[in-house]
Scaffold this motif. Structure first.
Motif, PDB file in Angstrom:
ATOM      1  N   MET A  13     -17.549  22.524   0.495  1.00 58.85           N
ATOM      2  CA  MET A  13     -17.948  21.080   0.863  1.00 58.85           C
ATOM      3  C   MET A  13     -18.285  20.544  -0.716  1.00 58.85           C
ATOM      4  N   ASN A  14     -19.402  21.208  -1.257  1.00 58.02           N
ATOM      5  CA  ASN A  14     -20.238  20.924  -2.626  1.00 58.02           C
ATOM      6  C   ASN A  14     -19.204  20.781  -3.568  1.00 58.02           C
ATOM      7  N   VAL A  15     -18.314  21.643  -3.559  1.00 59.50           N
ATOM      8  CA  VAL A  15     -17.322  21.443  -4.529  1.00 59.50           C
ATOM      9  C   VAL A  15     -16.523  20.488  -4.499  1.00 59.50           C
ATOM     10  N   ALA A  16     -15.874  20.061  -3.403  1.00 60.60           N
ATOM     11  CA  ALA A  16     -15.164  18.825  -3.058  1.00 60.60           C
ATOM     12  C   ALA A  16     -15.988  17.524  -3.248  1.00 60.60           C
ATOM     13  N   PHE A  17     -17.296  17.542  -3.260  1.00 59.00           N
ATOM     14  CA  PHE A  17     -18.135  16.306  -3.403  1.00 59.00           C
ATOM     15  C   PHE A  17     -18.079  16.133  -4.668  1.00 59.00           C
ATOM     16  N   ALA A  18     -18.181  17.147  -5.593  1.00 58.36           N
ATOM     17  CA  ALA A  18     -18.582  17.050  -6.902  1.00 58.36           C
ATOM     18  C   ALA A  18     -17.240  16.408  -7.801  1.00 58.36           C
ATOM     19  N   ILE A  19     -16.183  17.103  -7.259  1.00 53.33           N
ATOM     20  CA  ILE A  19     -14.866  16.946  -7.803  1.00 53.33           C
ATOM     21  C   ILE A  19     -14.604  15.320  -7.513  1.00 53.33           C
ATOM     22  N   THR A  20     -14.755  14.990  -6.591  1.00 55.40           N
ATOM     23  CA  THR A  20     -14.495  13.475  -6.199  1.00 55.40           C
ATOM     24  C   THR A  20     -15.312  12.499  -6.954  1.00 55.40           C
ATOM     25  N   GLN A  21     -16.464  12.768  -6.982  1.00 54.94           N
ATOM     26  CA  GLN A  21     -17.558  11.938  -7.466  1.00 54.94           C
ATOM     27  C   GLN A  21     -17.173  11.948  -9.099  1.00 54.94           C
ATOM     28  N   LEU A  22     -16.926  13.039 -10.049  1.00 60.21           N
ATOM     29  CA  LEU A  22     -16.544  13.281 -11.183  1.00 60.21           C
ATOM     30  C   LEU A  22     -15.419  12.552 -11.411  1.00 60.21           C
ATOM     31  N   TYR A  23     -14.066  13.005 -10.611  1.00 51.75           N
ATOM     32  CA  TYR A  23     -12.784  12.110 -10.846  1.00 51.75           C
ATOM     33  C   TYR A  23     -12.834  10.758 -10.775  1.00 51.75           C
ATOM     34  N   SER A  24     -13.491  10.257  -9.761  1.00 53.48           N
ATOM     35  CA  SER A  24     -13.569   9.007  -9.526  1.00 53.48           C
ATOM     36  C   SER A  24     -14.471   8.073 -10.329  1.00 53.48           C
ATOM     37  N   ASP A  25     -15.371   8.780 -11.101  1.00 56.08           N
ATOM     38  CA  ASP A  25     -16.791   8.261 -11.829  1.00 56.08           C
ATOM     39  C   ASP A  25     -17.383   7.451 -10.915  1.00 56.08           C
ATOM     40  N   ALA A  26     -17.610   7.952  -9.564  1.00 57.91           N
ATOM     41  CA  ALA A  26     -18.345   7.270  -8.469  1.00 57.91           C
ATOM     42  C   ALA A  26     -17.834   5.830  -8.289  1.00 57.91           C
ATOM     43  N   GLN A  27     -16.773   5.450  -8.529  1.00 57.14           N
ATOM     44  CA  GLN A  27     -16.164   4.198  -8.460  1.00 57.14           C
ATOM     45  C   GLN A  27     -15.230   4.100  -7.154  1.00 57.14           C
ATOM     46  N   THR A  28     -15.117   2.990  -6.452  1.00 56.14           N
ATOM     47  CA  THR A  28     -14.246   2.941  -5.583  1.00 56.14           C
ATOM     48  C   THR A  28     -12.685   2.361  -6.247  1.00 56.14           C
ATOM     49  N   VAL A  29     -11.700   3.090  -5.675  1.00 58.72           N
ATOM     50  CA  VAL A  29     -10.291   2.477  -6.142  1.00 58.72           C
ATOM     51  C   VAL A  29      -9.812   1.400  -5.275  1.00 58.72           C
ATOM     52  N   SER A  30      -9.738   0.226  -5.925  1.00 64.57           N
ATOM     53  CA  SER A  30      -9.045  -0.877  -5.272  1.00 64.57           C
ATOM     54  C   SER A  30      -7.743  -1.163  -5.795  1.00 64.57           C
ATOM     55  N   ASN A  31      -7.363  -2.243  -5.126  1.00 64.89           N
ATOM     56  CA  ASN A  31      -5.674  -2.774  -5.330  1.00 64.89           C
ATOM     57  C   ASN A  31      -4.927  -1.514  -4.850  1.00 64.89           C
ATOM     58  N   VAL A  32      -5.041  -1.065  -3.754  1.00 63.90           N
ATOM     59  CA  VAL A  32      -4.265  -0.095  -3.236  1.00 63.90           C
ATOM     60  C   VAL A  32      -2.951  -0.720  -2.827  1.00 63.90           C
ATOM     61  N   PRO A  33      -1.587  -0.109  -2.947  1.00 63.69           N
ATOM     62  CA  PRO A  33      -0.469  -0.618  -2.804  1.00 63.69           C
ATOM     63  C   PRO A  33      -0.339  -0.887  -0.856  1.00 63.69           C
ATOM     64  N   GLU A  34       0.282  -1.912  -0.592  1.00 62.20           N
ATOM     65  CA  GLU A  34       0.370  -2.422   0.819  1.00 62.20           C
ATOM     66  C   GLU A  34       1.002  -1.162   1.625  1.00 62.20           C
ATOM     67  N   SER A  35       1.880  -0.509   0.803  1.00 63.59           N
ATOM     68  CA  SER A  35       2.472   0.659   1.703  1.00 63.59           C
ATOM     69  C   SER A  35       1.675   1.557   1.880  1.00 63.59           C
ATOM     70  N   MET A  36       0.623   1.565   1.363  1.00 65.77           N
ATOM     71  CA  MET A  36      -0.257   2.845   1.424  1.00 65.77           C
ATOM     72  C   MET A  36      -1.226   2.506   2.567  1.00 65.77           C
ATOM     73  N   THR A  37      -1.375   1.318   2.935  1.00 63.18           N
ATOM     74  CA  THR A  37      -2.276   0.969   4.086  1.00 63.18           C
ATOM     75  C   THR A  37      -1.437   0.448   5.230  1.00 63.18           C
ATOM     76  N   TRP A  38      -0.294   0.696   5.420  1.00 62.52           N
ATOM     77  CA  TRP A  38       0.410   0.330   6.496  1.00 62.52           C
ATOM     78  C   TRP A  38      -0.135   0.813   7.833  1.00 62.52           C
ATOM     79  N   LEU A  39      -0.531   2.108   7.743  1.00 63.57           N
ATOM     80  CA  LEU A  39      -1.008   2.682   9.194  1.00 63.57           C
ATOM     81  C   LEU A  39      -2.130   1.630   9.468  1.00 63.57           C
ATOM     82  N   GLY A  40      -2.940   1.158   8.848  1.00 69.69           N
ATOM     83  CA  GLY A  40      -3.984   0.340   9.077  1.00 69.69           C
ATOM     84  C   GLY A  40      -3.351  -1.135   9.805  1.00 69.69           C
TER      85      GLY A  40
END
Length: 319
Positions: free
Chosen positions: A129-156
């Motif tokens: 859990m802690n490893v995944a949290f650290a990787i998530t924060q480091l890989y994303s620079d703690a920034q939200t990823v926006s402008n996601v393609p519509e085909s990835m949000t289809w299930l919503g």
């Protein structure tokens, strides 16, 4: 001659559905908008992410384990799939597979540590859990990823059923529950999951490869966490590195309220679905009543303690 009592399911299996019915009746009588179709559809949409995570959690708890890493793995998977699609320009299906692949890989690591090194699942998944949290924060620079393609949000997206709009993700969640319910109930490999949780030594002695079953359960749970990653992206339209921080507890709550024993070997995955909806109904109904979120957490915690107490007492009574 079979009596009616012999034909009825055990009370432990009916309990989650009775609790759900009682909660719906209470909030239906105390609020004006609870039973509106739009509100009921909203509850299902709100629980679909935790509901899918809880499928994997159910499988692990059925083997007398527990997974604290599930929420953070879901967040990591969502960041991977969104960054691969947005920043690297990968086709959406491939980006989704990469996200699911990461969560599945973590499930494999969890399973190997539990089966090969014989570490306790609590400690293993606390670490990952802690490893995944650290990787998530480091890989994303703690920034939200926006402008996601519509085909990835289809299930919503939603479809009309009468005058009510239901998310496609809810349909996927229900389909996954029905598939896992059939697998656990009607296949040999599904019954092996119960056997390992009930008595691993006896299961090993009859020739069932217990370590292989356990490893498969953790890997399969990782797949479900990856699917939940896609659902959270579909619901929010972003990759959020701060997601998943409470989903592990919410998933465990759904499993416990759904009647699955924390001691392994007993439970029904459809009960977990009922448990997840119970949590959603409680939060929705209490919000409609104007109850503070702090009290919502308090009431949910009390219900979890009661559910575990009932499970413990039923185990003692069955000895």
């Amino acid at each position: 001659m079979n009596t009616l009592k012999d034909k009825l399911p055990p009370l432990s299996q009916l309990g989650p559905f009775i609790a759900l019915a009682v909660a719906c009746v209470v909030f239906g009588l105390t609020t004006d908008n609870f039973f509106t179709p739009a509100n009921l559809a909203l509850i299902l949409q709100q629980v679909m992410v935790v509901g899918v995570i809880a499928i994997g959690q159910t499988l692990i708890i059925l083997t007398a384990g527990i997974d604290l890493s599930c929420g953070m793995l879901m967040a990591l998977g969502s960041i991977v799939m969104t960054k691969f699609a947005v920043e690297y320009g990968l086709p959406v299906p491939l980006a989704i597979l990469c996200g699911v692949g990461v969560t599945t890989l973590f499930g494999l690591v969890n399973g190997l540590l539990v089966t090969r090194i014989k570490l306790p699942p609590f400690i293993v998944t606390l670490g990952t859990m802690n490893v995944a949290f650290a990787i998530t924060q480091l890989y994303s620079d703690a920034q939200t990823v926006s402008n996601v393609p519509e085909s990835m949000t289809w299930l919503g997206n939603t479809f009309g059923l009468g005058d009510t709009q239901f998310a496609y993700g809810v349909v996927l969640m229900v389909a996954l529950y029905l598939g896992v319910w059939y697998w656990l109930r009607d296949t040999a490999s599904g019954r092996h999951v119960y056997a390992v949780g009930n008595n691993p030594e006896a299961t090993r002695l009859v020739g069932i490869p217990t370590d292989r079953v356990l490893l498969g359960v953790y890997v399969l749970a990782g797949v479900f966490y990856g699917i939940a990653s896609l659902l959270t992206v579909a619901r929010t339209s972003v990759g959020d590195p701060n997601a998943g921080q409470t989903e592990n507890l919410d998933a465990i709550t759904a499993v416990v309220l759904g009647g699955t024993s924390l001691f392994g070997g007993r439970g029904m995955v459809l009960g977990t679905l009922a448990g997840a909806i119970v949590v959603g109904v409680l939060r929705n109904g209490l919000t409609l009543m104007g109850v503070s979120s702090v009290y919502q957490v308090l009431i949910t915690g009390i219900l979890v303690i009661l559910a575990v107490t009932v499970d413990q007492l039923s185990r003692k009574g069955g000895r």
